[in-house]
Design a protein around this motif. Structure first.
Motif, PDB file in Angstrom:
ATOM      1  N   HIS A 158       0.826  -1.214   0.000  1.00  0.00           N
ATOM      2  CA  HIS A 158       0.000   0.000   0.000  1.00  0.00           C
ATOM      3  C   HIS A 158       0.861   1.265   0.000  1.00  0.00           C
ATOM      4  CE1 HIS A 158      -3.790  -2.046   0.207  1.00  0.00           C
ATOM      5  NE2 HIS A 158      -3.390  -2.754   1.243  1.00  0.00           N
ATOM      6  N   ARG A 159       1.960   1.238   0.734  1.00  0.00           N
ATOM      7  CA  ARG A 159       2.869   2.403   0.726  1.00  0.00           C
ATOM      8  C   ARG A 159       3.456   2.612  -0.671  1.00  0.00           C
ATOM      9  NH1 ARG A 159       4.730   0.205   5.502  1.00  0.00           N
ATOM     10  NH2 ARG A 159       6.634  -0.514   4.489  1.00  0.00           N
ATOM     11  N   ASP A 160       3.844   1.505  -1.305  1.00  0.00           N
ATOM     12  CA  ASP A 160       4.413   1.605  -2.653  1.00  0.00           C
ATOM     13  C   ASP A 160       3.394   2.193  -3.633  1.00  0.00           C
ATOM     14  OD1 ASP A 160       6.745   0.511  -1.708  1.00  0.00           O
ATOM     15  OD2 ASP A 160       6.416  -1.483  -2.560  1.00  0.00           O
ATOM     16  N   LEU A 161       2.141   1.782  -3.506  1.00  0.00           N
ATOM     17  CA  LEU A 161       1.107   2.308  -4.403  1.00  0.00           C
ATOM     18  C   LEU A 161       0.849   3.785  -4.151  1.00  0.00           C
ATOM     19  CD1 LEU A 161      -1.442  -0.656  -4.464  1.00  0.00           C
ATOM     20  CD2 LEU A 161       0.100   0.064  -6.286  1.00  0.00           C
ATOM     21  N   GLU A 162       0.925   4.192  -2.896  1.00  0.00           N
ATOM     22  CA  GLU A 162       0.749   5.617  -2.581  1.00  0.00           C
ATOM     23  C   GLU A 162       1.887   6.453  -3.151  1.00  0.00           C
ATOM     24  OE1 GLU A 162       0.367   5.761   1.632  1.00  0.00           O
ATOM     25  OE2 GLU A 162      -1.657   4.925   1.629  1.00  0.00           O
ATOM     26  N   LEU A 164       3.483   5.879  -6.013  1.00  0.00           N
ATOM     27  CA  LEU A 164       3.681   5.509  -7.415  1.00  0.00           C
ATOM     28  C   LEU A 164       4.394   6.590  -8.215  1.00  0.00           C
ATOM     29  CD1 LEU A 164       0.571   3.622  -8.842  1.00  0.00           C
ATOM     30  CD2 LEU A 164       2.942   2.881  -8.836  1.00  0.00           C
ATOM     31  N   GLU A 165       4.083   7.851  -7.914  1.00  0.00           N
ATOM     32  CA  GLU A 165       4.666   8.926  -8.724  1.00  0.00           C
ATOM     33  C   GLU A 165       6.162   9.087  -8.513  1.00  0.00           C
ATOM     34  OE1 GLU A 165       3.178  10.570  -4.852  1.00  0.00           O
ATOM     35  OE2 GLU A 165       2.359   9.295  -6.414  1.00  0.00           O
ATOM     36  N   ARG A 175       4.647  -5.848 -12.149  1.00  0.00           N
ATOM     37  CA  ARG A 175       4.369  -5.881 -10.705  1.00  0.00           C
ATOM     38  C   ARG A 175       3.482  -4.705 -10.305  1.00  0.00           C
ATOM     39  NH1 ARG A 175       6.019  -8.271  -6.075  1.00  0.00           N
ATOM     40  NH2 ARG A 175       5.962  -7.005  -4.186  1.00  0.00           N
ATOM     41  N   ILE A 176       3.726  -3.545 -10.899  1.00  0.00           N
ATOM     42  CA  ILE A 176       2.896  -2.380 -10.586  1.00  0.00           C
ATOM     43  C   ILE A 176       1.448  -2.647 -10.987  1.00  0.00           C
ATOM     44  CG2 ILE A 176       2.457   0.041 -11.159  1.00  0.00           C
ATOM     45  CD1 ILE A 176       5.510   0.337 -11.498  1.00  0.00           C
ATOM     46  N   TYR A 181      -4.179  -3.988  -9.525  1.00  0.00           N
ATOM     47  CA  TYR A 181      -5.342  -4.885  -9.603  1.00  0.00           C
ATOM     48  C   TYR A 181      -5.658  -5.478  -8.232  1.00  0.00           C
ATOM     49  CZ  TYR A 181      -5.174  -4.902 -14.762  1.00  0.00           C
ATOM     50  OH  TYR A 181      -5.215  -4.560 -16.084  1.00  0.00           O
ATOM     51  N   TYR A 182      -4.618  -5.904  -7.525  1.00  0.00           N
ATOM     52  CA  TYR A 182      -4.806  -6.489  -6.192  1.00  0.00           C
ATOM     53  C   TYR A 182      -5.475  -5.472  -5.261  1.00  0.00           C
ATOM     54  CZ  TYR A 182      -3.690  -8.659  -1.708  1.00  0.00           C
ATOM     55  OH  TYR A 182      -3.777  -9.201  -0.452  1.00  0.00           O
ATOM     56  N   ASP A 183      -5.000  -4.252  -5.301  1.00  0.00           N
ATOM     57  CA  ASP A 183      -5.559  -3.197  -4.455  1.00  0.00           C
ATOM     58  C   ASP A 183      -7.025  -2.928  -4.813  1.00  0.00           C
ATOM     59  OD1 ASP A 183      -4.967  -1.160  -2.376  1.00  0.00           O
ATOM     60  OD2 ASP A 183      -5.437   0.248  -3.990  1.00  0.00           O
ATOM     61  N   PHE A 184      -7.321  -2.916  -6.114  1.00  0.00           N
ATOM     62  CA  PHE A 184      -8.695  -2.672  -6.555  1.00  0.00           C
ATOM     63  C   PHE A 184      -9.616  -3.803  -6.099  1.00  0.00           C
ATOM     64  CE2 PHE A 184     -11.978  -3.288  -9.899  1.00  0.00           C
ATOM     65  CZ  PHE A 184     -12.719  -2.149  -9.639  1.00  0.00           C
ATOM     66  N   LEU A 185      -9.188  -5.054  -6.277  1.00  0.00           N
ATOM     67  CA  LEU A 185     -10.019  -6.186  -5.864  1.00  0.00           C
ATOM     68  C   LEU A 185     -10.214  -6.209  -4.351  1.00  0.00           C
ATOM     69  CD1 LEU A 185      -8.837  -9.148  -8.127  1.00  0.00           C
ATOM     70  CD2 LEU A 185     -10.663  -7.493  -8.513  1.00  0.00           C
TER      71      LEU A 185
END
Length: 199
Positions: A158-162, A164-165, A175-176, A181-185
């Motif tokens: 979750h930190r990595d997705l936050e 992303l920029e 992997r991104i 997709y994992y986060d959305f599901l």
């Protein structure tokens, strides 16, 4: 664009656009391919057909060499006793594969079914539970691909997705995408679960 599922009278209602639904369906299909049991010839006699599926044998080396995702979806019943694990697998694996296949197929049919205006999905409680449970298997498979083993691994994702920029140019685009997709599901599944909770 997706909107969270909410209770609306007797229905669980949310919004998923065509692209979002098609991504979910594709991930459900891929997971189903991993767990579908091998075809067996049927005789037409239910008892004979049932007996033919009991006592399947599984080579421990074959089980150990399986895709890690399959091992995660179809885990050993006894981790510390290989002989008991093999007996348990022989008695239960085909049935487990069939159950998971049916559940994933039912979820696909729900998501491919007709939608109301503006991509509004209206699900009965039974349909919502089916989708939620099928997504659990998809997330389990994706979590294995993403090497999510602990709560700390999930928090890192979750930190990595936050951030992303600020990812560097060496970041793995596959992997991104898988992480997104994992986060959305995860969000969809949690949304359905909250909507199903009694008030």
């Amino acid at each position: 664009m997706a909107e969270a599922f909410r209770r609306r009278g007797d229905l669980i209602v949310g919004v998923l656009d065509e692209t979002e639904r098609s991504v979910m369906v594709e991930l459900l299909r891929q997971t189903r391919e991993l767990v579908e049991p091998d075809e067996t010839e049927t005789t037409g006699d239910p008892f004979t057909d049932l007996m033919a599926t009991l006592g399947d044998s599984y080579d421990p080396a074959e089980v150990a060499d399986r895709d890690p995702v399959v091992r995660r979806l179809l885990p050993d019943g006894h981790r510390d006793d290989p002989e008991a694990a093999a007996e348990f697998r022989a008695a239960t694996e085909r049935n487990l594969r069939e159950q998971k296949t049916r559940k994933l197929t039912a979820a696909i049919e729900v998501l491919e079914g007709p939608v109301a205006r503006r991509d509004r999905l209206e699900l009965t409680d039974e349909q919502a539970i089916t989708v939620m449970m099928a997504l659990a298997d998809v997330r389990l498979a994706m979590g294995e691909r993403l090497e999510l083993r602990t709560d700390e691994d999930s928090e890192r994702l979750h930190r990595d997705l936050e951030d992303l920029e600020v990812l560097d140019e060496d970041a793995d685009p596959h992997r991104i995408t898988l992480s997104l997709y994992y986060d959305f599901l995860t969000w969809v599944q949690e949304s359905i679960a909250l909507a199903l909770m009694p008030r």
